[in-house]
Every structure is written in C-alpha cells, then in structure tokens.
Design a protein around this motif. Structure first.
Motif, mmCIF file in Angstrom:
data_model
loop_
_atom_site.group_PDB
_atom_site.id
_atom_site.type_symbol
_atom_site.label_atom_id
_atom_site.label_comp_id
_atom_site.label_asym_id
_atom_site.label_seq_id
_atom_site.Cartn_x
_atom_site.Cartn_y
_atom_site.Cartn_z
ATOM 1 N N ASP A 1 0.876 -1.187 0.000
ATOM 2 C CA ASP A 1 0.000 0.000 0.000
ATOM 3 C C ASP A 1 0.906 1.227 0.000
ATOM 4 O OD1 ASP A 1 -2.838 1.093 2.018
ATOM 5 O OD2 ASP A 1 -1.531 2.173 0.634
ATOM 6 N N LEU B 1 1.337 -4.925 -6.156
ATOM 7 C CA LEU B 1 0.389 -6.027 -6.348
ATOM 8 C C LEU B 1 -0.788 -5.586 -7.209
ATOM 9 C CD1 LEU B 1 0.236 -7.476 -2.730
ATOM 10 C CD2 LEU B 1 1.473 -8.414 -4.694
ATOM 11 N N LYS B 2 -1.459 -6.553 -7.812
ATOM 12 C CA LYS B 2 -2.665 -6.249 -8.579
ATOM 13 C C LYS B 2 -3.844 -6.285 -7.606
ATOM 14 C CE LYS B 2 -1.512 -7.587 -13.315
ATOM 15 N NZ LYS B 2 -0.169 -7.028 -13.051
ATOM 16 N N ASN C 1 -6.662 -8.760 9.881
ATOM 17 C CA ASN C 1 -7.028 -9.952 9.101
ATOM 18 C C ASN C 1 -5.982 -10.249 8.034
ATOM 19 O OD1 ASN C 1 -7.404 -7.893 7.301
ATOM 20 N ND2 ASN C 1 -9.264 -8.766 6.420
ATOM 21 N N GLY D 1 -1.517 -11.191 3.071
ATOM 22 C CA GLY D 1 -1.312 -10.710 4.439
ATOM 23 C C GLY D 1 -0.239 -11.477 5.202
ATOM 24 N N ASN E 1 -9.598 -3.203 6.374
ATOM 25 C CA ASN E 1 -8.724 -2.581 5.368
ATOM 26 C C ASN E 1 -9.533 -1.603 4.537
ATOM 27 O OD1 ASN E 1 -6.903 -4.777 6.071
ATOM 28 N ND2 ASN E 1 -8.345 -6.011 4.897
ATOM 29 N N PRO F 1 -9.078 0.440 -1.812
ATOM 30 C CA PRO F 1 -9.946 0.078 -2.941
ATOM 31 C C PRO F 1 -10.044 -1.424 -3.184
ATOM 32 C CG PRO F 1 -8.494 1.887 -3.524
ATOM 33 C CD PRO F 1 -8.036 1.399 -2.194
ATOM 34 N N THR F 2 -8.930 -2.125 -2.996
ATOM 35 C CA THR F 2 -8.945 -3.580 -3.245
ATOM 36 C C THR F 2 -9.864 -4.282 -2.268
ATOM 37 O OG1 THR F 2 -6.626 -3.340 -3.844
ATOM 38 C CG2 THR F 2 -7.468 -5.598 -3.541
ATOM 39 N N LEU G 1 -13.226 -6.418 -3.004
ATOM 40 C CA LEU G 1 -13.317 -7.843 -2.628
ATOM 41 C C LEU G 1 -14.539 -8.099 -1.763
ATOM 42 C CD1 LEU G 1 -9.537 -8.579 -1.829
ATOM 43 C CD2 LEU G 1 -10.870 -9.544 -3.708
ATOM 44 N N GLU H 1 -7.243 9.421 2.211
ATOM 45 C CA GLU H 1 -5.825 9.488 1.850
ATOM 46 C C GLU H 1 -5.497 8.796 0.527
ATOM 47 O OE1 GLU H 1 -5.316 8.333 6.396
ATOM 48 O OE2 GLU H 1 -3.636 7.712 5.146
ATOM 49 N N LEU I 1 -10.399 5.992 -8.096
ATOM 50 C CA LEU I 1 -10.508 4.795 -7.246
ATOM 51 C C LEU I 1 -11.895 4.671 -6.650
ATOM 52 C CD1 LEU I 1 -6.995 5.071 -5.643
ATOM 53 C CD2 LEU I 1 -7.797 3.180 -7.061
HETATM 54 N N1 LIG Z 1 -6.014 -0.890 -5.736
HETATM 55 C C1 LIG Z 1 -5.464 -0.463 -4.858
HETATM 56 C C2 LIG Z 1 -4.780 0.073 -3.739
HETATM 57 C C3 LIG Z 1 -4.437 -0.694 -2.640
HETATM 58 N N2 LIG Z 1 -4.660 -2.031 -2.469
HETATM 59 C C4 LIG Z 1 -4.175 -2.715 -1.403
HETATM 60 O O1 LIG Z 1 -3.560 -2.221 -0.503
HETATM 61 C C5 LIG Z 1 -4.497 -4.147 -1.320
HETATM 62 C C6 LIG Z 1 -5.240 -4.571 -0.217
HETATM 63 C C7 LIG Z 1 -5.603 -5.896 -0.111
HETATM 64 S S1 LIG Z 1 -6.588 -6.340 1.271
HETATM 65 O O2 LIG Z 1 -7.769 -6.975 0.793
HETATM 66 O O3 LIG Z 1 -6.743 -5.185 2.063
HETATM 67 N N3 LIG Z 1 -5.747 -7.397 2.151
HETATM 68 C C8 LIG Z 1 -4.374 -7.164 2.406
HETATM 69 C C9 LIG Z 1 -3.776 -7.992 3.494
HETATM 70 O O4 LIG Z 1 -4.358 -9.221 3.739
HETATM 71 C C10 LIG Z 1 -5.748 -9.215 3.800
HETATM 72 C C11 LIG Z 1 -6.351 -8.672 2.527
HETATM 73 C C12 LIG Z 1 -5.197 -6.809 -1.050
HETATM 74 CL CL1 LIG Z 1 -5.609 -8.488 -0.883
HETATM 75 C C13 LIG Z 1 -4.428 -6.403 -2.133
HETATM 76 C C14 LIG Z 1 -4.090 -5.071 -2.275
HETATM 77 CL CL2 LIG Z 1 -3.150 -4.564 -3.624
HETATM 78 S S2 LIG Z 1 -3.630 0.257 -1.493
HETATM 79 C C15 LIG Z 1 -3.722 1.660 -2.436
HETATM 80 C C16 LIG Z 1 -4.365 1.424 -3.622
HETATM 81 C C17 LIG Z 1 -4.504 2.518 -4.615
HETATM 82 C C18 LIG Z 1 -4.115 3.870 -4.030
HETATM 83 N N4 LIG Z 1 -2.977 3.805 -3.142
HETATM 84 C C19 LIG Z 1 -2.586 5.139 -2.586
HETATM 85 C C20 LIG Z 1 -2.332 6.155 -3.636
HETATM 86 C C21 LIG Z 1 -3.105 7.286 -3.655
HETATM 87 C C22 LIG Z 1 -2.859 8.245 -4.623
HETATM 88 C C23 LIG Z 1 -1.857 8.029 -5.567
HETATM 89 C C24 LIG Z 1 -1.611 9.034 -6.575
HETATM 90 N N5 LIG Z 1 -0.653 8.959 -7.495
HETATM 91 N N6 LIG Z 1 -0.771 10.040 -8.202
HETATM 92 N N7 LIG Z 1 -1.779 10.751 -7.716
HETATM 93 N N8 LIG Z 1 -2.304 10.149 -6.691
HETATM 94 C C25 LIG Z 1 -1.094 6.881 -5.548
HETATM 95 C C26 LIG Z 1 -1.346 5.923 -4.578
HETATM 96 C C27 LIG Z 1 -3.190 2.937 -2.018
#
Ligand SMILES: N#Cc1c(NC(=O)c2cc(S(=O)(=O)N3CCOCC3)c(Cl)cc2Cl)sc2c1CCN(Cc1ccc(-c3nn[nH]n3)cc1)C2
Length: 454
Positions: A32, A45-46, A137, A143, A333, A336-337, A341, A364, A372
């Motif tokens: 993240d 990650l995707k 979780n 995780g 969590n 967006p992911t 889910l 944030e 998103l």
């Molecule tokens: N899609 C997506 C995003 C995230 N996904 C996750 O963290 C994530 C979360 C999960 S989960 O389901 O939360 N999880 C994780 C741990 O185990 C239990 C299950 C999973 Cl399985 C997989 C992922 Cl890839 S975190 C995140 C995103 C997209 C945005 N990000 C912050 C961000 C904000 C603005 C910019 C930006 N860039 N330019 N302008 N703005 C860039 C990144 C933060």
C-alpha cells in the motif's frame, strides 16, 4: 526487517542484472503505497488497480527499491527487481526471511470470535519471549507474507493466523511458513458455500500440516470426528484438546460471568480466569496454554497473562440490527482492493431479504481518489444489490457514476455531516431478512451507524 538489495535479488530470483545498483539495505516491504516508509521495498500487487501505477507515490514516501513484473515497462530511473510474478516473489522473499531469522513459527487456523486464539497465544508467549503476531485480518496469501516481512529483527516467536477461503489456501501458507506448531481450533461452518460439506472443510483445515516441520506438533480438537481419518496420515506428534478426559488436555469451565470465565486445565491445579465471557474462549485459552507450555512458559506466567487478556478490536463479524437484519461492518482494510473484494463476496451471500450496502469515503487516496472511488462501480450491480447508501464527499463521484444504473431512489448520497439523516433512512428501510454491509475508512465513523442500528 534488514535485507540487502543483492540478497533480496537472489531470494526472488530477479531476472535483471542488479550489479549496477548500489547494494542498499531495505528495512521494510509495503504494497500500500500510502504506508511506504523510508527504506522500504515496494510490492506492486494487482488489486482494484495495478500497484505498478503507484510507484511514484511509493517513491515519494521513501521506497528505495521495487519488485517489478517482467510484463510491465521498466522505469528507467528507479532500482527494480524484475520478476516473473510479483505476488510469488513477495511470498518467496518472506519464506527466505523466515529461514534466515528462524523464529519459532506457530500457525493457527479456525480462529474466530472477538479474542482469537492467535491473540491469546501471542499475549501469553509475550510474557517470556520476543513475540510478533498477525495484525488484523492479514491472514491470507498477501497478508501472511506481509506479516513475516514486518516482524522485528529480534522476534523469537511468530504467531501466524492462517485464513482459509478455498481448498489449497492453507497448503500454500503452511508450506511457505513451515510451522513448528500448528493448531486447528475448530472446523466450524464458515465457507460451507465454497466447500460444500464439513468433510471438505476438515480436509482444507488439515492442509495446515502440509508444511509442519517433522519434529513439529499438531494440535487438534478431540471432538471432531471428521478429522480422524486425516490424522492417520500425519507422521508428526499430535495433541488433542477438548472438554473431557477423552482429550490429551481438557478444560473444565467452573463459572461463566458477563465479563470473565473461570476454568481449570487438566494439566494444572490452578483455578484460571480470563477477562472475556464465553466457554469457547476457555477452549481458545487451552490451545494457547498448550502451545505456551510446549515452548517453556511457566504456569504462573500463563495464568497471569490469561487473566489480563485484552479484548481485541472486533474482527469483521456479523451483528444484528434492532429489526433483526444482519449487519457486517468490515472495519479492517479501507483500501480500494478490500472494498472491491468485500462487495464481490457480499453480492453472492445468500439472503431471503435484500442486500444493502453503506459505502463511506476511503481516505488518503490523493489525486487517485476520484478514479478509485469511481472504480467501485465495477463491484455494484443492481441485480445483486437492492440499495446503495453513499457517505462522504469522495463517494459523490461514485454516486454520479452509478445512479443511472440503478432504479430511481436505489442509490442515495449523504455528506459526512448528515450521518443522522443516513441513520434515520436506514432505520426506515431495514427489514428483518435484509443483509447490510458497511465499509469505509475508520475516520468516517460508520461504527456509530452500526451502534445506532443495533
Ligand atoms: N487498488 C489499490 C490500492 C491498494 N490495495 C491494497 O492495498 C491491497 C489490499 C488488499 S486487502 O484486501 O486489504 N488485504 C491485504 C492484506 O491481507 C488481507 C487482505 C489486497 Cl488483498 C491487495 C491489495 Cl493490492 S492500497 C492503495 C491502492 C490505490 C491507491 N494507493 C494510494 C495512492 C493514492 C494516490 C496516488 C496518486 N498517485 N498520483 N496521484 N495520486 C497513488 C497511490 C493505495
């Protein structure tokens, strides 16, 4: 965590030549990009979106290296380790780190309810050892590697919760972590829709022994006939737990009070107490104590710790509304992911009533916030979901995007200051048979909505 760029490249079998990079040290791993700190390895990650899109944000926050899929154009001004598959590389790196640091690994599955066996086990072990445990979780194929790579350098005992959604899940986690002790706390009924039968659930849970070390210990319930046939194929030592002397170790519940449970273990004269109600917590305490004794914690320390166990934050679990509707507030969590889910799984959940979702702002997300929040439209289908209640200013773009795809009045939007109006509308709409999902960043205070509807 402390790993050099070179050893990380070797561990993940990087496809590119890293000799041109300075052999810097990485001190953490994050997927993240909001959570990236100085010195971190970024793991693209995707998820709802492809993490590769967010390298800039990770770099801004201090990432010094990134894993990188061979299928994505390589950034020319940032050190990357090019790999076949980012998730597999993330998992292999966690396995390498575990083999390098060699903590005792305790794997627990089947934990549920407020104070899980994982929390109790870690709490009791912490009286005697440097202990680290799964946070929240974070118990799946993403995780768990994250948990392993987040453990402090001096961790002696690592308590990993292993989650199971589908057959094969625990095989992957167990072979990755190669536990010294593995515990199945119960077979339960969860995910019956995926597994079909409780036998299949039992078979899935037994996969936790697939990576168990030869001199390891498997702890299982004595009163679960479905496990019997699988246990015959286990070569490692087995210890059973239960309510009576048909088990190797058992617990006798002496009193159940509102705020505590009083009990006695088969292996000690001591009268024990735990500051949480419910006889299943006495069972969880028995499993935690069997693990702790095996690792050398004294009965005094075990008794003291159990008496002080704190209620952990509610896990994502169902609560009932005042009209009898089932509410799921997914508090963990807020990204967006995770929202995608949980919407996908909620949309498939059996119900005789209507499915309603309350979605609050994910905070944030910076400049990517609009796209998103809009992307949640891919997880909202008027066929599966009766009504969508959107809450907060970020969610306005999702409202604009989906309002035309739903019947009139089936999508509503409230600003954050109109929480009371949202509560009144939900009170008016909710029927006994309905399912209600609530998800937002903590900062949106949806727990107040849940409290008001209880
Ligand atoms: N899609 C997506 C995003 C995230 N996904 C996750 O963290 C994530 C979360 C999960 S989960 O389901 O939360 N999880 C994780 C741990 O185990 C239990 C299950 C999973 Cl399985 C997989 C992922 Cl890839 S975190 C995140 C995103 C997209 C945005 N990000 C912050 C961000 C904000 C603005 C910019 C930006 N860039 N330019 N302008 N703005 C860039 C990144 C933060």
């Amino acid at each position: 965590m402390k790993l050099t760029l070179k050893e990380t490249a070797k561990a993940v079998n990087a496809l590119n030549d890293v000799s041109k990079y300075e052999n810097i040290e990485i001190t953490g791993a994050e997927f993240d990009s909001r959570k990236v700190k100085k010195g971190d390895l970024f793991i693209p990650l995707k998820g709802a979106r492809d993490g590769h899109e967010f390298l800039e944000k990770a770099r801004e926050n201090g990432a010094v290296l990134s894993l990188w899929s061979k299928d994505v154009p390589t950034p020319d001004d940032f050190p990357v380790l090019i790999v076949e598959d980012v998730l597999s590389a993330f998992q292999v790196l966690a396995q390498y780190y575990l083999q390098k640091k060699k903590p005792t690994v305790i794997a627990i599955t089947g934990s549920n309810g407020k104070t899980t066996t994982k929390d109790m086990t870690a709490f009791v072990l912490a009286t005697t050892f440097k202990t680290y445990k799964t946070q929240g979780n974070y118990n799946n194929e993403i995780g768990m590697p994250y948990t392993i790579l987040s453990m402090p350098e001096d961790t002696e005992k690592l308590v990993l919760e292993m989650g199971m959604d589908h057959a094969g899940d625990l095989h992957l986690l167990s072979t990755l972590a190669t536990p010294d002790i593995a515990a199945i706390t119960l077979i339960g009924e969860s995910h019956l829709e995926f597994f079909g039968t409780r036998e299949a659930i039992a078979k899935g849970k037994m996969e936790i022994a697939d990576g168990l070390k030869e001199n390891g210990l498997l702890i299982v319930p004595s009163d679960e006939p479905l496990l019997k046939s699988f246990l015959e194929n286990i070569s490692q030592e087995i210890a059973t737990f239960g309510w009576d002397n048909s088990a190797d170790e058992y617990v006798t519940v002496l009193a159940e009070k509102r705020e505590e449970t009083i009990f006695q273990f088969s292996f000690s004269e001591k009268i024990m107490e735990i500051a949480v109600p419910g006889k299943y917590n006495a069972r969880n305490a028995l499993v935690a104590s069997m693990i702790a004794r095996r690792l050398g914690v004294s009965m005094e320390d075990i008794a003291q710790a159990l008496a002080a166990v704190e209620l952990t934050r509610n896990r994502t679990e169902w609560v009932e509304s005042s009209v009898g509707a089932k509410m799921l507030s997914d508090v963990y969590n807020a990204n967006p992911t995770a929202m995608g889910l949980v919407l996908d799984s909620f949309s498939q959940m059996e119900t005789t009533g209507k499915r309603r979702v309350v979605l609050g702002d994910m905070l944030e997300l910076g400049e990517a916030s609009k796209v998103l929040h809009e992307s949640m439209s891919e997880h909202l289908d008027s066929y599966n979901i009766e009504k969508v209640y959107l809450f907060g200013k970020e969610m306005k773009v999702l409202f604009d995007k989906i309002v035309e795809n739903f019947p009139k009045g089936a999508v509503v939007h409230f600003d954050k200051e109109d929480k009371q109006a949202l509560i009144e509308l939900l009170k008016n709409d909710l029927q006994k048979e309905d399912l209600l999902l609530l998800k937002a960043s903590n900062g949106m205070g949806l727990f107040e909505v849940v409290e008001a509807l209880k």
